[in-house]
Design a protein around this motif. Sequence first.
Motif, PDB file in Angstrom:
ATOM      1  N   ILE A   8       8.480  -2.221   7.712  1.00 45.24           N
ATOM      2  CA  ILE A   8       9.647  -1.512   7.179  1.00 45.24           C
ATOM      3  C   ILE A   8      10.544  -2.487   6.425  1.00 45.24           C
ATOM      4  O   ILE A   8      11.026  -2.185   5.327  1.00 45.24           O
ATOM      5  N   PHE A   9      10.771  -3.670   6.989  1.00 49.75           N
ATOM      6  CA  PHE A   9      11.624  -4.673   6.347  1.00 49.75           C
ATOM      7  C   PHE A   9      11.070  -5.047   4.973  1.00 49.75           C
ATOM      8  O   PHE A   9      11.803  -5.075   3.977  1.00 49.75           O
ATOM      9  N   VAL A  10       9.779  -5.335   4.903  1.00 45.83           N
ATOM     10  CA  VAL A  10       9.154  -5.711   3.626  1.00 45.83           C
ATOM     11  C   VAL A  10       9.166  -4.523   2.673  1.00 45.83           C
ATOM     12  O   VAL A  10       9.405  -4.684   1.469  1.00 45.83           O
ATOM     13  N   LEU A  11       8.935  -3.321   3.190  1.00 45.06           N
ATOM     14  CA  LEU A  11       8.966  -2.118   2.360  1.00 45.06           C
ATOM     15  C   LEU A  11      10.344  -1.923   1.738  1.00 45.06           C
ATOM     16  O   LEU A  11      10.462  -1.547   0.562  1.00 45.06           O
ATOM     17  N   GLU A  12      11.395  -2.189   2.498  1.00 46.18           N
ATOM     18  CA  GLU A  12      12.752  -2.093   1.951  1.00 46.18           C
ATOM     19  C   GLU A  12      12.958  -3.104   0.827  1.00 46.18           C
ATOM     20  O   GLU A  12      13.559  -2.786  -0.199  1.00 46.18           O
ATOM     21  N   GLU A  13      12.471  -4.322   1.018  1.00 46.92           N
ATOM     22  CA  GLU A  13      12.578  -5.335  -0.034  1.00 46.92           C
ATOM     23  C   GLU A  13      11.858  -4.894  -1.302  1.00 46.92           C
ATOM     24  O   GLU A  13      12.401  -5.006  -2.407  1.00 46.92           O
ATOM     25  N   LEU A  14      10.636  -4.397  -1.150  1.00 45.18           N
ATOM     26  CA  LEU A  14       9.865  -3.942  -2.305  1.00 45.18           C
ATOM     27  C   LEU A  14      10.524  -2.737  -2.974  1.00 45.18           C
ATOM     28  O   LEU A  14      10.579  -2.664  -4.208  1.00 45.18           O
TER      29      LEU A  14
ATOM     30  N   VAL B  55      10.428   8.054   2.956  1.00 46.66           N
ATOM     31  CA  VAL B  55       9.413   7.355   3.748  1.00 46.66           C
ATOM     32  C   VAL B  55      10.070   6.268   4.596  1.00 46.66           C
ATOM     33  O   VAL B  55       9.795   6.142   5.788  1.00 46.66           O
ATOM     34  N   ILE B  56      10.949   5.503   3.991  1.00 41.50           N
ATOM     35  CA  ILE B  56      11.633   4.424   4.716  1.00 41.50           C
ATOM     36  C   ILE B  56      12.485   4.998   5.849  1.00 41.50           C
ATOM     37  O   ILE B  56      12.459   4.493   6.974  1.00 41.50           O
ATOM     38  N   THR B  57      13.217   6.056   5.565  1.00 39.45           N
ATOM     39  CA  THR B  57      14.045   6.690   6.597  1.00 39.45           C
ATOM     40  C   THR B  57      13.188   7.193   7.755  1.00 39.45           C
ATOM     41  O   THR B  57      13.506   6.964   8.925  1.00 39.45           O
ATOM     42  N   ASP B  58      12.084   7.869   7.420  1.00 37.72           N
ATOM     43  CA  ASP B  58      11.208   8.396   8.467  1.00 37.72           C
ATOM     44  C   ASP B  58      10.573   7.273   9.286  1.00 37.72           C
ATOM     45  O   ASP B  58      10.450   7.374  10.508  1.00 37.72           O
ATOM     46  N   LEU B  59      10.159   6.194   8.622  1.00 41.79           N
ATOM     47  CA  LEU B  59       9.579   5.060   9.346  1.00 41.79           C
ATOM     48  C   LEU B  59      10.608   4.420  10.277  1.00 41.79           C
ATOM     49  O   LEU B  59      10.278   4.027  11.401  1.00 41.79           O
ATOM     50  N   HIS B  60      11.846   4.313   9.819  1.00 41.66           N
ATOM     51  CA  HIS B  60      12.921   3.798  10.685  1.00 41.66           C
ATOM     52  C   HIS B  60      13.072   4.676  11.921  1.00 41.66           C
ATOM     53  O   HIS B  60      13.203   4.158  13.035  1.00 41.66           O
ATOM     54  N   ASN B  61      13.079   5.977  11.725  1.00 41.77           N
ATOM     55  CA  ASN B  61      13.232   6.900  12.858  1.00 41.77           C
ATOM     56  C   ASN B  61      12.109   6.712  13.875  1.00 41.77           C
ATOM     57  O   ASN B  61      12.356   6.635  15.076  1.00 41.77           O
ATOM     58  N   ILE B  62      10.887   6.639  13.394  1.00 45.84           N
ATOM     59  CA  ILE B  62       9.738   6.479  14.294  1.00 45.84           C
ATOM     60  C   ILE B  62       9.799   5.134  15.001  1.00 45.84           C
ATOM     61  O   ILE B  62       9.588   5.039  16.206  1.00 45.84           O
TER      62      ILE B  62
ATOM     63  N   LEU C  85       4.319  12.399  18.840  1.00 43.40           N
ATOM     64  CA  LEU C  85       5.492  11.777  18.228  1.00 43.40           C
ATOM     65  C   LEU C  85       5.661  12.267  16.790  1.00 43.40           C
ATOM     66  O   LEU C  85       6.769  12.613  16.366  1.00 43.40           O
ATOM     67  N   ILE C  86       4.569  12.325  16.056  1.00 40.28           N
ATOM     68  CA  ILE C  86       4.612  12.800  14.671  1.00 40.28           C
ATOM     69  C   ILE C  86       5.040  14.266  14.619  1.00 40.28           C
ATOM     70  O   ILE C  86       5.869  14.647  13.787  1.00 40.28           O
ATOM     71  N   ASN C  87       4.490  15.079  15.506  1.00 38.18           N
ATOM     72  CA  ASN C  87       4.867  16.503  15.531  1.00 38.18           C
ATOM     73  C   ASN C  87       6.345  16.686  15.844  1.00 38.18           C
ATOM     74  O   ASN C  87       6.995  17.570  15.301  1.00 38.18           O
ATOM     75  N   ARG C  88       6.872  15.848  16.702  1.00 32.14           N
ATOM     76  CA  ARG C  88       8.276  15.966  17.097  1.00 32.14           C
ATOM     77  C   ARG C  88       9.215  15.508  15.987  1.00 32.14           C
ATOM     78  O   ARG C  88      10.232  16.136  15.721  1.00 32.14           O
ATOM     79  N   LEU C  89       8.861  14.401  15.296  1.00 28.26           N
ATOM     80  CA  LEU C  89       9.762  13.832  14.284  1.00 28.26           C
ATOM     81  C   LEU C  89       9.490  14.366  12.879  1.00 28.26           C
ATOM     82  O   LEU C  89      10.326  14.217  11.999  1.00 28.26           O
ATOM     83  N   ASN C  90       8.311  14.932  12.654  1.00 24.30           N
ATOM     84  CA  ASN C  90       7.950  15.570  11.397  1.00 24.30           C
ATOM     85  C   ASN C  90       8.236  14.706  10.151  1.00 24.30           C
ATOM     86  O   ASN C  90       9.001  15.103   9.277  1.00 24.30           O
ATOM     87  N   PRO C  91       7.619  13.521  10.059  1.00 21.21           N
ATOM     88  CA  PRO C  91       7.831  12.674   8.873  1.00 21.21           C
ATOM     89  C   PRO C  91       7.078  13.219   7.659  1.00 21.21           C
ATOM     90  O   PRO C  91       6.231  14.111   7.787  1.00 21.21           O
TER      91      PRO C  91
ATOM     92  N   ALA D 217       0.836  -1.205   0.000  1.00 21.04           N
ATOM     93  CA  ALA D 217       0.000   0.000   0.000  1.00 21.04           C
ATOM     94  C   ALA D 217       0.871   1.255   0.000  1.00 21.04           C
ATOM     95  O   ALA D 217       0.578   2.222  -0.710  1.00 21.04           O
ATOM     96  N   ILE D 218       1.944   1.233   0.761  1.00 18.56           N
ATOM     97  CA  ILE D 218       2.841   2.389   0.811  1.00 18.56           C
ATOM     98  C   ILE D 218       3.479   2.617  -0.554  1.00 18.56           C
ATOM     99  O   ILE D 218       3.523   3.753  -1.041  1.00 18.56           O
ATOM    100  N   THR D 219       3.971   1.547  -1.183  1.00 14.30           N
ATOM    101  CA  THR D 219       4.602   1.717  -2.498  1.00 14.30           C
ATOM    102  C   THR D 219       3.577   2.172  -3.535  1.00 14.30           C
ATOM    103  O   THR D 219       3.941   2.847  -4.494  1.00 14.30           O
ATOM    104  N   GLY D 220       2.316   1.825  -3.338  1.00 15.78           N
ATOM    105  CA  GLY D 220       1.274   2.296  -4.242  1.00 15.78           C
ATOM    106  C   GLY D 220       1.001   3.781  -4.083  1.00 15.78           C
ATOM    107  O   GLY D 220       0.702   4.478  -5.050  1.00 15.78           O
ATOM    108  N   VAL D 221       1.125   4.278  -2.869  1.00 21.19           N
ATOM    109  CA  VAL D 221       0.861   5.690  -2.595  1.00 21.19           C
ATOM    110  C   VAL D 221       2.074   6.546  -2.962  1.00 21.19           C
ATOM    111  O   VAL D 221       1.937   7.627  -3.520  1.00 21.19           O
ATOM    112  N   VAL D 222       3.261   6.052  -2.653  1.00 20.45           N
ATOM    113  CA  VAL D 222       4.492   6.813  -2.889  1.00 20.45           C
ATOM    114  C   VAL D 222       5.072   6.375  -4.226  1.00 20.45           C
ATOM    115  O   VAL D 222       5.599   5.281  -4.352  1.00 20.45           O
TER     116      VAL D 222
END
Length: 175
Positions: free
Chosen positions: A95-101, A27-34, A65-71, A13-18
């Motif tokens: 995140i792992f599967v998203l990196e593979e995709l 997106v991957i970097t921000d998800l890792h941070n969160i 959390l979102i306001n602080r990290l601003n993804p 779904a993420i790869t479909g949106v982005v």
Amino acid sequence: MKENIVARRYAKAITGVVREKASLNKVITDLHNISNVIERSDELKNVFYNPSIRMKFKEGVLSQLINRLNPVPPINNLLYLILRKDRIKYLGKIIFVLEELSDQILNRVRVNVKTAFELDKGETDILRKRFTEVTKKDVILKVSVDHELIGGIVTQIGSTVFDGSIKNQLRLFRK
């Protein structure tokens, strides 16, 4: 098994949106941070993983959390969705599967190399160039040191491991 199915569904779904490559990396970097912030905090894990805590409170904590990290914006909706669906505990797997995709989409491969000694920049560049030639893909190279190897290198590309270490050669020689 269930977490793999869930993770794949959300990652697709993420790869479909982005659609843009640079955005996918962001997106991957921000998800890792969160994910790292959540996993390092017992209090956050307790809030997000505890079913007895009310959703309104969880959403408030997530909002802070979102306001602080601003993804990037697509992540905000995803995080609220997986929180409401009680899937936030699968964030690491997503995140792992998203990196593979994303690696498939961006025609790249992750190569993990273990060496007995620290490599300098020139040696690392040579390895990256050789792996790029062999795989015909952009290479994300991760090099780590394992002094027990004695010499040589151990390379992992995907699920395939090539063990060219002296430690392995001695083991084979003993047999």
